[in-house]
Every structure is written in C-alpha cells, then in structure tokens.
Design a protein around this motif. Structure first.
Motif, mmCIF file in Angstrom:
data_model
loop_
_atom_site.group_PDB
_atom_site.id
_atom_site.type_symbol
_atom_site.label_atom_id
_atom_site.label_comp_id
_atom_site.label_asym_id
_atom_site.label_seq_id
_atom_site.Cartn_x
_atom_site.Cartn_y
_atom_site.Cartn_z
ATOM 1 N N GLN B 4 0.821 -1.204 0.000
ATOM 2 C CA GLN B 4 0.000 0.000 0.000
ATOM 3 C C GLN B 4 0.862 1.265 0.000
ATOM 4 O O GLN B 4 0.601 2.193 -0.758
ATOM 5 N N LEU B 5 1.909 1.229 0.819
ATOM 6 C CA LEU B 5 2.820 2.380 0.846
ATOM 7 C C LEU B 5 3.561 2.494 -0.481
ATOM 8 O O LEU B 5 3.732 3.588 -1.029
ATOM 9 N N GLU B 6 3.951 1.347 -1.029
ATOM 10 C CA GLU B 6 4.668 1.348 -2.302
ATOM 11 C C GLU B 6 3.801 1.977 -3.387
ATOM 12 O O GLU B 6 4.251 2.832 -4.149
ATOM 13 N N GLN B 7 2.549 1.586 -3.413
ATOM 14 C CA GLN B 7 1.637 2.127 -4.423
ATOM 15 C C GLN B 7 1.461 3.633 -4.221
ATOM 16 O O GLN B 7 1.488 4.412 -5.177
ATOM 17 N N PHE B 8 1.310 4.012 -2.953
ATOM 18 C CA PHE B 8 1.157 5.435 -2.641
ATOM 19 C C PHE B 8 2.372 6.225 -3.123
ATOM 20 O O PHE B 8 2.231 7.276 -3.758
ATOM 21 N N ASP B 19 15.050 3.191 -5.206
ATOM 22 C CA ASP B 19 14.596 4.171 -4.205
ATOM 23 C C ASP B 19 13.509 3.554 -3.336
ATOM 24 O O ASP B 19 13.550 3.610 -2.098
ATOM 25 N N LEU B 20 12.528 2.964 -4.014
ATOM 26 C CA LEU B 20 11.391 2.389 -3.290
ATOM 27 C C LEU B 20 11.838 1.333 -2.301
ATOM 28 O O LEU B 20 11.378 1.297 -1.159
ATOM 29 N N ASP B 21 12.749 0.487 -2.754
ATOM 30 C CA ASP B 21 13.217 -0.598 -1.880
ATOM 31 C C ASP B 21 13.888 -0.037 -0.636
ATOM 32 O O ASP B 21 13.676 -0.522 0.476
ATOM 33 N N ILE B 22 14.720 0.992 -0.853
ATOM 34 C CA ILE B 22 15.386 1.599 0.306
ATOM 35 C C ILE B 22 14.355 2.179 1.273
ATOM 36 O O ILE B 22 14.400 1.944 2.482
#
Lengths: 189, 189
Positions: B4-8, B19-22
């Motif tokens: 959910q945070l990733e999608q946001f 970036d997202l993974d970090i």
DNA sequence: CTTAAACATTGACAAATGTTAAAAAATCAT
DNA sequence: ATGATTTTTTAACATTTGTCAATGTTTAAG
C-alpha cells in the motif's frame, strides 16, 4: 535594503556568501502602505514575500461578507498564499499590508529556480514549512479548546504584536469573533 | 504488507525501484487495535506513521481535562507530532488508533538518514508538509468564520469519513464542541 | 446471554457570543 | 485646526453553545 533578509538567512541556514548573493539577487524591494492590497481574491499568487518591516495579513471574505484573517506575518517572516503559489491557481484569499513597511518579493519562477540550483534553499523551504505548520497547529489548538477570552489571553502571551499594533477589527477577526465581543472581552480583564 | 505504501509512493513521487526498496525497508509494520496509544503525552515522538488501514488521531487534554482532537489521519496519510519529532522533545499530544488497522512506522534516525541520502525523500517530505499546511489552513478557516453547524456540514462535505467511521465523542471534540451540542446539531438538519 | 461500561440523546437552565443600533473616541484628509 | 470618516465602546436583546442531570442505547467482557 536587503540587509535584513541577509541577516535573517545567516541566522537561519548555513549559507556561503555566494549562496546569499544568489538568493538576495532574486528578491525585489517593495514599499507598502497600510491597507495596500498585494494579492486579490481570484488572482494567482505569483510571489513569496519576506516582511522586512511592517506586517502583512492573509484574509478571506466569507459568505456573509465578513473578513476573516487567517494569518499575519511580521518582521522576519515569510508570507504567501501557499496553495495558490504552489499550484499557480487562483487564490481564495487576499494579501494586504496592515502597516506601512518594506517587503521583499521573490517570484514563482525564481523560487523554483532556487529550489533547483541551491540545496540550501530547499533546506530553508523545509524549515519554513515546518515552522508554518507548527504555528498553524498551535493556532488550531486555541480554537478547538479555548473560548474567546482564553484565545485573546493566549494571543497576548504568544504574539502581543497583533494586539499592540493592529486595529481591533483585525484582532477580532483574527480571533474569530466580532469587534463588539472583543471590546467586551477587554473590559472583562 | 508494504504494498500500500509502495503504491502510494509510486503515485506521489517519481522513484526508481531501488529508491522504493530503500524507503520501504525503513518502515516497520504494526497492527493496532482501536484505542491503542501510539504516543503518550510527555513522550518524545520517535516515529512518523503511515496509515495503511484504519485511522489515527492526534489529540491533547486541556486544563479542564477534556480531550481535543487536532488531526485525524486515514488510509494513505502520514501522521506524527511534528514539533516533537523534529526537535526530539516531549510531545504535548497523544497519538491513538481510532480504529483497528495496520500502520507502518519509520524511526527518527531512518527518516533523517533518508533525507540525507535520498533527494527524492526530501521532495516527498516537502510535498507532505505542503499538504499538511494546506489542510490545516482550511481547517483553521472553518473555525474562524463558521459556527458549529456550518463546521459540521463542511466536515461532512470535505471529509465524511470522520463522521461516518468515528464516534460522536471524537467528531465533537474534533469540531471543538461538546457531544451534546453535536447531538442537537444533527437533529437540526 | 447477561451485565457493566461507554456512548448518545434529551431537556432545563446558564453562560458566551452575535446582532443591531447608537454614541463616544480616534484618525485622516483637506 | 476642522469636519468627515473610521474605529471603538456600550447597551438591549436574540441566538448559540455549554453544563448538568437523567435516560435510553450500544458495545464489549465475562
């Protein structure tokens, strides 16, 4: 003419003289007289203003035609209509000088440019946003839990300049009450 | 669990998968139950929370012992006690779950670290501060110019979730009135 | 399921604030 | 300085909101 802003920046961020020169070159001096309108309702806010002297308020006019002051900036504070400025859309609020004074204006384009080229400007922006948010949160607190008298006393403690330098009319609509109520309140001291 | 945070984030900023993974690796999942306290009065706020589901409120207790809710975060919103978090000093406010739900927490140190190593995180922080400021400014507006009934109607238009999902008690103290007043207001519809 | 606790509604009354109008005081422009 | 305009104060009354107490309703624990 920009010494005041320079001093403010020096105290706020760690900028080199070169940084300062770039920043200061973006600001344009304006002399304003009490009641001058800097931004009208339905205009797009194209500047951020730094108050060197005097004061500027952000206010809007409600359905009943009454003015309501949302924020007042004094010396060494920035003011803009953030929502309108960021999105470059029409403002619902006005900006008006509440005293004679000097202000420095930076344009939207220059502001964006500084964000792009000067990391330190981004840091300053973050700092100012944090201050603005925190200030607002306190003000909100005062509305949620206090009655008018308590809000007045709280304002007197935390920002007496509003009461000391501005008209009752503005103080009242900054507190969210009528002039008459404010008048009574002050008697009840 | 962090989808959910990733999608946001994907919708909000232009981040690479790296970036997202970090970013995602810094967040820790917590399941919360209604009424759980996430932060107490007089504690230092050590996290920023992202609400995946449910809702979290920030409230304080005034001199008379009444609760006053300053802010409520729902799905896809961040919440913290900004002042306490930034300065790592004691909070005057509480954070409490107002529904069962899932939240993601990032620590102060990781937050600072991301600001330092990931430019995109700074951009996200700016964006969130802008949103928070603007939201607060609107809420302030509603207190300055509206009476309780108008504030209720305005809340119903702009954020009905508050009214639909939370108890009258919380709705009332979010609107700055008593439960009894709210009860009467709803009758007067 | 039952009971206790928390929450929500209602009514009577009190206190705070708004509204309207008028008068007093201060400010501003000539 | 003078008169005109704006701001501030005061008062009477209306409306809104708070307080307190009682009762009904929902929720949660055992």
């Amino acid at each position: 003419m920009t010494e005041q802003l320079e001093q403010f920046l020096t105290l706020t961020i760690k900028a080199t003289q070169q940084d300062l020169d770039i920043i200061l070159s973006c600001f344009k001096l304006e002399m304003v007289k009490k009641n001058d309108i800097l931004l009208n309702d339905n205009e797009t806010c194209k500047h951020v203003f730094f108050v060197s002297s005097g004061s500027i308020r952000a206010f809007f006019i409600d359905e009943k035609g009454n003015e309501a002051t949302r924020y007042i900036a004094f010396e060494n504070e920035f003011i803009t209509i953030l929502n309108s400025f960021i999105t470059q859309t029409k403002s619902k609020e006005f900006l008006q000088a509440t005293e004679n004074g000097q202000i420095l204006a930076i344009s939207y384009d220059d502001f964006r440019q500084l964000l792009y080229i000067l990391p330190i400007w981004k840091d300053l922006y973050i700092k100012q946003l944090e201050i603005a948010y925190t200030t607002n949160a306190w003000r909100l607190e005062s509305f949620i839990k206090m009655d008018a008298k308590e809000r007045f006393d709280y304002l007197f403690e935390t920002n007496p300049r509003v009461i000391q330098r501005l008209s009752n009319k503005i103080v009242a609509n900054y507190l969210g009450i009528t002039q008459e109520s404010l008048s009574r309140l002050k008697g009840k001291k």
